[in-house]
Design a protein around this motif. Structure first.
Motif, PDB file in Angstrom:
ATOM      1  N   LEU A 130      75.599  51.604  34.664  1.00 22.95           N
ATOM      2  CA  LEU A 130      75.710  52.552  33.561  1.00 22.95           C
ATOM      3  C   LEU A 130      75.582  51.846  32.218  1.00 22.95           C
ATOM      4  O   LEU A 130      74.964  52.378  31.279  1.00 22.95           O
ATOM      5  CB  LEU A 130      77.049  53.284  33.642  1.00 22.95           C
ATOM      6  N   GLY A 172      69.173  54.524  35.456  1.00 23.30           N
ATOM      7  CA  GLY A 172      70.135  55.600  35.646  1.00 23.30           C
ATOM      8  C   GLY A 172      70.233  56.038  37.091  1.00 23.30           C
ATOM      9  O   GLY A 172      71.335  56.291  37.610  1.00 23.30           O
ATOM     10  N   LEU A 228      73.436  56.261  40.685  1.00 22.82           N
ATOM     11  CA  LEU A 228      73.638  57.170  41.812  1.00 22.82           C
ATOM     12  C   LEU A 228      73.454  56.449  43.143  1.00 22.82           C
ATOM     13  O   LEU A 228      74.167  56.737  44.115  1.00 22.82           O
ATOM     14  CB  LEU A 228      72.665  58.342  41.707  1.00 22.82           C
ATOM     15  N   LEU A 278      75.542  61.039  33.795  1.00 20.96           N
ATOM     16  CA  LEU A 278      75.888  59.883  34.614  1.00 20.96           C
ATOM     17  C   LEU A 278      77.241  59.308  34.211  1.00 20.96           C
ATOM     18  O   LEU A 278      78.055  58.948  35.076  1.00 20.96           O
ATOM     19  CB  LEU A 278      74.812  58.802  34.473  1.00 20.96           C
TER      20      LEU A 278
END
Length: 228
Positions: free
Chosen positions: A24, A53, A57, A202
């Motif tokens: 991040l 980004g 995930l 995010l």
């Protein structure tokens, strides 16, 4: 890992959350470069936001699930439903694949907003390199620089950071940007606007993961850049 002790679980969760925060942070740095108008870093900045980004995930789904699969799937289920239906999140998945597989950023063009009292010369950075032919205000990626003639007769665009001027602003557009995110109309569909919304999503996701699995409360949406 059903027999893992609570202490061992917490340590694993801490490592996973730390890895998510590291990705991040890279995403945020790319976003701040994108918003700052640094022409030479623009492509790298877009890649850091939209490819980097997605790595947030990826780390989440690969590392958190290893600690307690059932707990992760229960917590993650609502986010999966949102991600599968949300126009912006679907778009960022397509964009990441286009960048990674085809080297395409799905851009439609670049624009410049200039105040009425600004001369074009005010937009030019100082100290042009030898062999200058002309100055390119913005290419398809929103980068600017000097086009120069090399000794062998070929030309090259030497990218440069844009000078900061309070009354001008550069922006790029996607060819088919999303129009909604989390049930709200996207007010700024520029590359910069989409990037800000994606980062905020995010950051909030990482914060919620930390709150759920570690009990910590953090606000990662805060940044030195007020636009973020």
């Amino acid at each position: 890992m059903a027999d893992m002790s609570d202490a061992a679980k917490r340590e694993q969760y801490e490592q996973a959350i730390a890895a998510m925060r590291e990705r991040l942070m890279e995403c945020r740095q790319g976003l701040e470069d994108l918003l700052s108008g640094l022409g030479g870093r623009r492509v790298a900045a877009m890649r850091a936001v939209f490819v980097g980004g997605r790595s947030v995930l990826f780390v989440m789904t690969t590392q958190l699930v290893r600690v307690d699969k059932d707990a992760f799937n229960t917590w993650n289920a609502p986010f999966v439903l949102v991600a599968n239906d949300d126009p912006l999140l679907k778009f960022t998945r397509e964009l990441r694949n286009a960048i990674e597989k085809r080297g395409e950023f799905l851009l439609d063009g670049t624009g410049i907003c200039v105040g009425p009292d600004v001369e074009f010369a005010d937009l030019l950075p100082p100290n042009p390199p030898p062999g200058v032919l002309h100055f390119v205000v913005a290419d398809n990626y929103g980068r600017c620089g000097w086009e120069v003639m090399r000794p062998d007769g070929t030309t090259e665009l030497v990218y440069t950071d844009r000078p900061i001027h309070p009354s001008h602003h550069f922006y790029s557009r996607f060819a088919d940007p999303p129009t909604h995110h989390l049930g709200e109309t996207i007010e700024d569909p520029s590359v910069e606007g989409i990037a800000v919304l994606y980062y905020r999503y995010l950051a909030d996701l990482v914060d919620q993961a930390e709150a759920n699995f570690l009990g910590n409360r953090t606000d990662s949406t805060r940044s030195t850049n007020p636009a973020v």
